[in-house]
Write an enzyme that holds these catalytic residues in place. Sequence first.
Site, mmCIF file in Angstrom:
data_model
loop_
_atom_site.group_PDB
_atom_site.id
_atom_site.type_symbol
_atom_site.label_atom_id
_atom_site.label_comp_id
_atom_site.label_asym_id
_atom_site.label_seq_id
_atom_site.Cartn_x
_atom_site.Cartn_y
_atom_site.Cartn_z
ATOM 1 N N CYS A 26 -19.424 13.260 -32.683
ATOM 2 C CA CYS A 26 -19.483 13.547 -34.109
ATOM 3 C C CYS A 26 -19.851 15.022 -34.278
ATOM 4 C CB CYS A 26 -20.561 12.685 -34.752
ATOM 5 S SG CYS A 26 -22.147 12.939 -33.941
ATOM 6 N N GLU A 151 -34.979 9.382 -34.211
ATOM 7 C CA GLU A 151 -34.554 9.750 -35.564
ATOM 8 C C GLU A 151 -35.409 9.029 -36.609
ATOM 9 O OE1 GLU A 151 -30.308 9.390 -36.585
ATOM 10 O OE2 GLU A 151 -31.018 8.916 -38.599
HETATM 11 S S1 SF4 Z 1 -26.247 11.787 -38.039
HETATM 12 FE FE1 SF4 Z 1 -26.158 11.371 -35.851
HETATM 13 S S2 SF4 Z 1 -24.201 10.265 -35.550
HETATM 14 FE FE2 SF4 Z 1 -24.131 11.271 -37.585
HETATM 15 S S3 SF4 Z 1 -23.113 13.239 -37.325
HETATM 16 FE FE3 SF4 Z 1 -25.315 13.567 -37.120
HETATM 17 S S4 SF4 Z 1 -25.799 13.357 -34.926
HETATM 18 FE FE4 SF4 Z 1 -23.788 12.467 -35.297
#
Ligand code: SF4
Length: 381
Positions: A26, A151
């Site tokens: 991503c 996170e």
């Molecule tokens: S929130 Fe996590 S999965 Fe989504 S773009 Fe950012 S790093 Fe990637």
Amino acid sequence: MKKDFSPTLLDFGPLQIYLARHFGFCYGVENAIEIAFRTVNENPGKRIFLLSEMIHNPQVNADLQAHGVNFLQTTYGEQIIPFDELTADDIVLIPAFGTTLAIEERLKQIGIAVEKYNTTCPFVEKVWNRSEVIAKKNYSIIIHGKPKHEETRATFSHAEQNAPSVVVKDMQQAKELAGYITGKKTSEQFYTEFKNQYSSGFDVKKDLQRIGVVNQTTMLASDTQAIADFLKQVMIDHYQLDETNIAERFADTRDTLCYATNDNQSAVTGMLETKADLAIVVGGYNSSNTSHLVELCEEKLPTYFISSEEKILSAKDILHYNFHTKEEILTSDYLPAKEPVKVLVTSGASCPDALVEGVINKLISLRNSRISITEMIEKFL
Ligand code: SF4
């Protein structure tokens, strides 16, 4: 074709691969990796540390370690190298998941330029901003996430500085929380049941009267939506509200999943409409978004969660991860003898495309494909 979630058929003759329309890296992960390697290149001779895993992918992290980058903490926040050993001359990279305000402050006190090497994904920061917005409107913050995930710990830390906050890991816990909203359960029970998941000074009677739901960006979209819908209904029933005045008690946050999680999950749902014999999901075993893709596939067909092509031992045996029991297991006869055998393939947001290519190549080699992957690529050019 962003909204086309049908898979791409790679027809190798005896083997048909259906590749998810969206898979793999991503924006946040690409950005973090690029910053990390640029930092290594631009700072020869400096000590470079990563706060914890850059992303949940063993190959990427091993690559960084091979370039001399060391980890300060494990994924679960256990210290590997004490902060006391750092000096203001060192570089510390904050990973894509972000970090807690306490850790950020600790690093700043040492004199480390935290802002300069911060790879926190903007989509994670978006959740923090969303929490701040609803906190300013006096809603408490319910975070749907895995309590120990970096996170979620980071999001919780940012949320709790603005409003009372509590982490809910699944629908079961959302249902338990409902018992405290309605007063069916006692405050004392809450502090035991949600131990290490609520902000300091959380007042069960007062702080669950107005709530808003945000989530760890990589949770299963349908789970987050179900939890938000459930808690909204609890508020409607308990306070006798309706759609016109629900905002008095429940903040409209919509979901705070990132685009990549959404697209990868939608692409798996689209891919699963194809009748196939098995699915292979490639990614790091501790990757939350990857395990959710596995979960979606498991509902429909035999699914094998592997970290690389090396796990495909032969046409008979495969080593794969059972994320429910958290162990790697060996399964025999995973690949049906029929022809063509149809395999769905996807990967998580922290998985390099080269690993998916490796898996496809391995499958081709086991099934005497009539064409090579290079010839297949040429067909698409
Ligand atoms: S929130 Fe996590 S999965 Fe989504 S773009 Fe950012 S790093 Fe990637």
